[in-house]
Enzyme design. Structure first.
Site, mmCIF file in Angstrom:
data_model
loop_
_atom_site.group_PDB
_atom_site.id
_atom_site.type_symbol
_atom_site.label_atom_id
_atom_site.label_comp_id
_atom_site.label_asym_id
_atom_site.label_seq_id
_atom_site.Cartn_x
_atom_site.Cartn_y
_atom_site.Cartn_z
ATOM 1 N N SER A 215 0.844 -1.198 0.000
ATOM 2 C CA SER A 215 0.000 0.000 0.000
ATOM 3 C C SER A 215 0.884 1.254 0.000
ATOM 4 O O SER A 215 2.067 1.179 0.309
ATOM 5 C CB SER A 215 -0.881 -0.048 1.242
ATOM 6 O OG SER A 215 -1.935 0.852 1.150
ATOM 7 N N GLY A 252 -4.473 0.152 -4.903
ATOM 8 C CA GLY A 252 -4.207 1.220 -5.862
ATOM 9 C C GLY A 252 -3.011 2.069 -5.509
ATOM 10 O O GLY A 252 -2.083 1.618 -4.825
ATOM 11 N N GLU A 292 -8.244 -3.189 -6.623
ATOM 12 C CA GLU A 292 -8.857 -3.076 -5.287
ATOM 13 C C GLU A 292 -8.318 -1.866 -4.533
ATOM 14 O O GLU A 292 -7.774 -2.003 -3.433
ATOM 15 C CB GLU A 292 -8.495 -4.306 -4.442
ATOM 16 C CG GLU A 292 -8.900 -5.629 -4.994
ATOM 17 C CD GLU A 292 -8.203 -6.785 -4.270
ATOM 18 O OE1 GLU A 292 -7.218 -6.567 -3.545
ATOM 19 O OE2 GLU A 292 -8.650 -7.919 -4.450
ATOM 20 N N PRO A 293 -8.444 -0.660 -5.080
ATOM 21 C CA PRO A 293 -7.901 0.488 -4.350
ATOM 22 C C PRO A 293 -8.746 0.836 -3.135
ATOM 23 O O PRO A 293 -9.968 0.682 -3.152
ATOM 24 C CB PRO A 293 -7.945 1.627 -5.372
ATOM 25 C CG PRO A 293 -8.986 1.237 -6.339
ATOM 26 C CD PRO A 293 -9.086 -0.270 -6.330
ATOM 27 N N GLY A 294 -8.083 1.278 -2.089
ATOM 28 C CA GLY A 294 -8.801 1.744 -0.907
ATOM 29 C C GLY A 294 -8.371 3.171 -0.617
ATOM 30 O O GLY A 294 -9.118 4.139 -0.767
ATOM 31 N N TYR A 335 2.835 3.976 12.048
ATOM 32 C CA TYR A 335 3.700 3.957 10.842
ATOM 33 C C TYR A 335 4.610 5.185 10.764
ATOM 34 O O TYR A 335 5.223 5.411 9.721
ATOM 35 C CB TYR A 335 2.849 3.982 9.564
ATOM 36 C CG TYR A 335 1.824 2.902 9.407
ATOM 37 C CD1 TYR A 335 2.121 1.564 9.649
ATOM 38 C CD2 TYR A 335 0.547 3.213 8.953
ATOM 39 C CE1 TYR A 335 1.161 0.589 9.469
ATOM 40 C CE2 TYR A 335 -0.422 2.236 8.761
ATOM 41 C CZ TYR A 335 -0.102 0.926 9.028
ATOM 42 O OH TYR A 335 -1.050 -0.042 8.837
ATOM 43 N N CYS A 360 -2.319 8.573 27.089
ATOM 44 C CA CYS A 360 -1.142 8.338 27.923
ATOM 45 C C CYS A 360 -0.123 7.485 27.176
ATOM 46 O O CYS A 360 0.151 6.335 27.555
ATOM 47 C CB CYS A 360 -1.563 7.668 29.222
ATOM 48 S SG CYS A 360 -2.659 8.733 30.132
ATOM 49 N N GLU A 361 0.373 7.997 26.100
ATOM 50 C CA GLU A 361 1.384 7.315 25.281
ATOM 51 C C GLU A 361 2.272 8.391 24.668
ATOM 52 O O GLU A 361 1.753 9.361 24.097
ATOM 53 C CB GLU A 361 0.724 6.562 24.104
ATOM 54 C CG GLU A 361 -0.108 5.378 24.477
ATOM 55 C CD GLU A 361 0.694 4.166 24.925
ATOM 56 O OE1 GLU A 361 1.841 4.006 24.469
ATOM 57 O OE2 GLU A 361 0.167 3.393 25.730
ATOM 58 N N TYR A 389 -7.933 4.403 6.397
ATOM 59 C CA TYR A 389 -7.218 3.831 7.534
ATOM 60 C C TYR A 389 -7.199 4.809 8.717
ATOM 61 O O TYR A 389 -6.230 4.863 9.473
ATOM 62 C CB TYR A 389 -5.798 3.402 7.118
ATOM 63 C CG TYR A 389 -5.813 2.500 5.893
ATOM 64 C CD1 TYR A 389 -6.315 1.202 5.981
ATOM 65 C CD2 TYR A 389 -5.384 2.944 4.640
ATOM 66 C CE1 TYR A 389 -6.366 0.377 4.862
ATOM 67 C CE2 TYR A 389 -5.439 2.122 3.517
ATOM 68 C CZ TYR A 389 -5.928 0.843 3.635
ATOM 69 O OH TYR A 389 -5.981 0.024 2.535
HETATM 70 C C1 LIG Z 1 -5.378 -7.486 -0.556
HETATM 71 C C2 LIG Z 1 -5.482 -6.014 -0.525
HETATM 72 N N1 LIG Z 1 -6.129 -5.378 -1.518
HETATM 73 C C3 LIG Z 1 -6.259 -4.031 -1.520
HETATM 74 C C4 LIG Z 1 -5.729 -3.242 -0.518
HETATM 75 C C5 LIG Z 1 -5.917 -1.767 -0.569
HETATM 76 O O1 LIG Z 1 -4.716 -1.098 -0.782
HETATM 77 P P1 LIG Z 1 -4.686 0.466 -0.957
HETATM 78 O O2 LIG Z 1 -5.473 1.055 0.170
HETATM 79 O O3 LIG Z 1 -3.255 0.834 -0.895
HETATM 80 O O4 LIG Z 1 -5.291 0.819 -2.276
HETATM 81 C C6 LIG Z 1 -5.031 -3.853 0.528
HETATM 82 C C7 LIG Z 1 -4.407 -3.036 1.587
HETATM 83 O O5 LIG Z 1 -3.337 -3.235 2.041
HETATM 84 C C8 LIG Z 1 -4.920 -5.275 0.540
HETATM 85 O O6 LIG Z 1 -4.284 -5.908 1.544
#
Ligand SMILES: Cc1ncc(COP(=O)(O)O)c(C=O)c1O
Length: 436
Positions: A215, A252, A292-294, A335, A360-361, A389
């Site tokens: 990612s 993505g 599969e972008p998030g 991270y 408290c960290e 995230y």
């Molecule tokens: C299997 C899989 N697909 C898609 C994603 C989404 O990735 P991103 O948010 O970088 O597009 C992830 C995130 O790590 C993942 O583990």
């Protein structure tokens, strides 16, 4: 070079506006900490992918499907918005599959990832006739076959391969290297062995090859290397008499958390991936393409607002303490992630400060040595690009309720997630009789 941008943040007359709304007023109306998500920015981000990849459909006659990675932000209003736009779902748990179904995502646009799917989750996926389980191990393949047999059906599977490609990102979000836990190794022959086994299984339908190398990728070259390795493997499979319908290249692009860092946009990604796949057009039947972008769909659409409660000086720094904390947004703590931070009132005078939450960290710090317009107690601070995230990783550490979230639109704003109450914090705790 074009950039993935954040079009929703503007500064007008010394005030920070989010999608045209004054950040100070939103904080006053809804309280802090507060997540603000922009419907327009999510739509723009999603449509850039659709637009960039439509030429794959035009040139090949195959499908392009965007399965939004629910792990980035699975708030129901957001998943419903994306589903209405025609977006599919990448889920990694029964919970995410439940949300995808509730969001009316058609089964043929749902893929199921993860390296430890439980029996119940596999049953749920089979019963919902999803497009594919992205199988991560031979053990999982055997279990899916057994469950499909018990149910009296055939399960669709794609194989998550591990291509050993360096994604050039943070080690904690690298997933396609040999030493990562994910996928079936190609080089050693494990992936081929699994697929040959599947071919002999009566209750398995092989549909695709899946790969996800990591990612926050800010360089196109790892995507090209990944695509080549996947396509080379598909050629090998063809030589073994196995045809592949779907190629799923995983997540993505990264997003420009640092506003001065250049990041290629979806059009560059599309050119690179499509160009690479096209090189194989005489060797194999070209597959459907899934991504599969998030992060790049929702990150730039989110802002976290926190109120300044205290400002104090230590021998080393001036600290600005805000009521948002690492439980609300963990990325900097886990991270060391960088997020732009801007006060919602931008005074002329500048000063260098550290911005911290109230947990408290010592790792509960959003930014160090930031040169910001001078802030005062009571001011509102905006942390940018937290739509991915952020809330999905939020938790109740220090018995803090997770924040409220609103969605801005052209015509107003709506609460899309309520702030958790004290009662909800203990709702699942059970006190045995002898302690009552
Ligand atoms: C299997 C899989 N697909 C898609 C994603 C989404 O990735 P991103 O948010 O970088 O597009 C992830 C995130 O790590 C993942 O583990």
């Amino acid at each position: 070079m074009k950039f993935l941008g954040n079009d929703m943040i503007t500064i007008e007359n010394g005030v920070l506006k989010i999608d045209g709304y004054d950040g100070n007023k939103l904080a006053k109306e809804y309280g802090t900490p507060l997540y603000v998500m922009s419907e327009n920015q999510i739509i723009r981000n999603f449509k850039s992918y659709e637009d960039a990849f439509k030429k794959y459909v035009e040139e090949t006659g195959r499908e392009f499907i965007l399965c939004y990675a629910y792990k980035a932000n699975s708030n129901l209003a957001i998943t419903k918005l994306l589903s209405k736009l025609g977006c599919g779902a990448d889920v990694v748990s029964g919970g995410e599959l439940y949300i995808a179904k509730l969001s009316n995502v058609p089964s043929e646009k749902i893929v199921f990832n993860g390296n430890c799917k439980t029996k119940d989750e596999i049953i749920m996926g089979i019963e919902n006739n999803i497009r594919s389980f992205n199988v991560d191990s031979i053990g999982e393949l055997i279990l899916i076959n057994e469950i499909a047999k018990e149910i009296g059906t055939v399960a669709n599977v794609a194989f998550r391969i591990n291509p050993d490609v360096n994604p050039k990102t943070h080690p904690k979000i690298s997933t396609g290297l040999k030493n990562n836990k994910f996928g079936l190794d190609v080089q050693s022959g494990i992936a081929m062995r699994a697929i040959k086994m599947a071919k002999e299984m009566e209750n398995i339908n092989i549909v695709g090859i899946h790969c996800h190398i990591g990612s926050q990728l800010t360089d196109i070259s790892p995507f090209i290397e990944e695509t080549k390795k996947v396509m080379d493997f598909i050629v090998e499979l063809k030589n073994e008499g196995i045809e592949i319908e779907d190629v799923n290249l995983g997540g993505g692009l990264g997003v420009p958390y640092h506003k001065d860092k250049e990041i290629p946009n979806q059009y560059y990604l599309a050119d690179a991936i499509i160009g690479t796949i096209m090189e194989y057009k005489d060797k194999v039947d070209l597959p459907n393409l899934i991504l599969e972008p998030g992060r790049s769909v929702v990150a730039t659409a989110g802002v976290l607002l926190g109120k300044v409660h205290y400002i104090k000086e230590t021998p080393c720094a001036k600290w600005v303490m805000i009521d948002a904390g690492m439980n609300d947004m963990m990325r900097p703590a886990i991270y060391e992630a960088y997020h732009e931070i801007i006060p919602c009132v931008l005074r002329e005078e500048k000063e260098v400060v550290n911005i911290a939450g109230g947990l408290c960290e010592s790792s509960d710090v959003f930014g160090k040595n930031r040169k910001l317009p001078k802030v005062e107690v009571g001011d509102i601070i905006a942390i940018l690009d937290v739509g991915a995230y952020g809330i999905s990783m939020a938790n109740n550490y220090n018995a803090r309720g997770r924040p409220r979230m609103i969605l801005t639109r052209n015509r107003g704003h709506h609460i899309i997630r309520e702030r958790e109450t004290y009662g909800e914090l203990i709702a699942k705790d059970i006190v045995p009789d002898h302690l009552l």
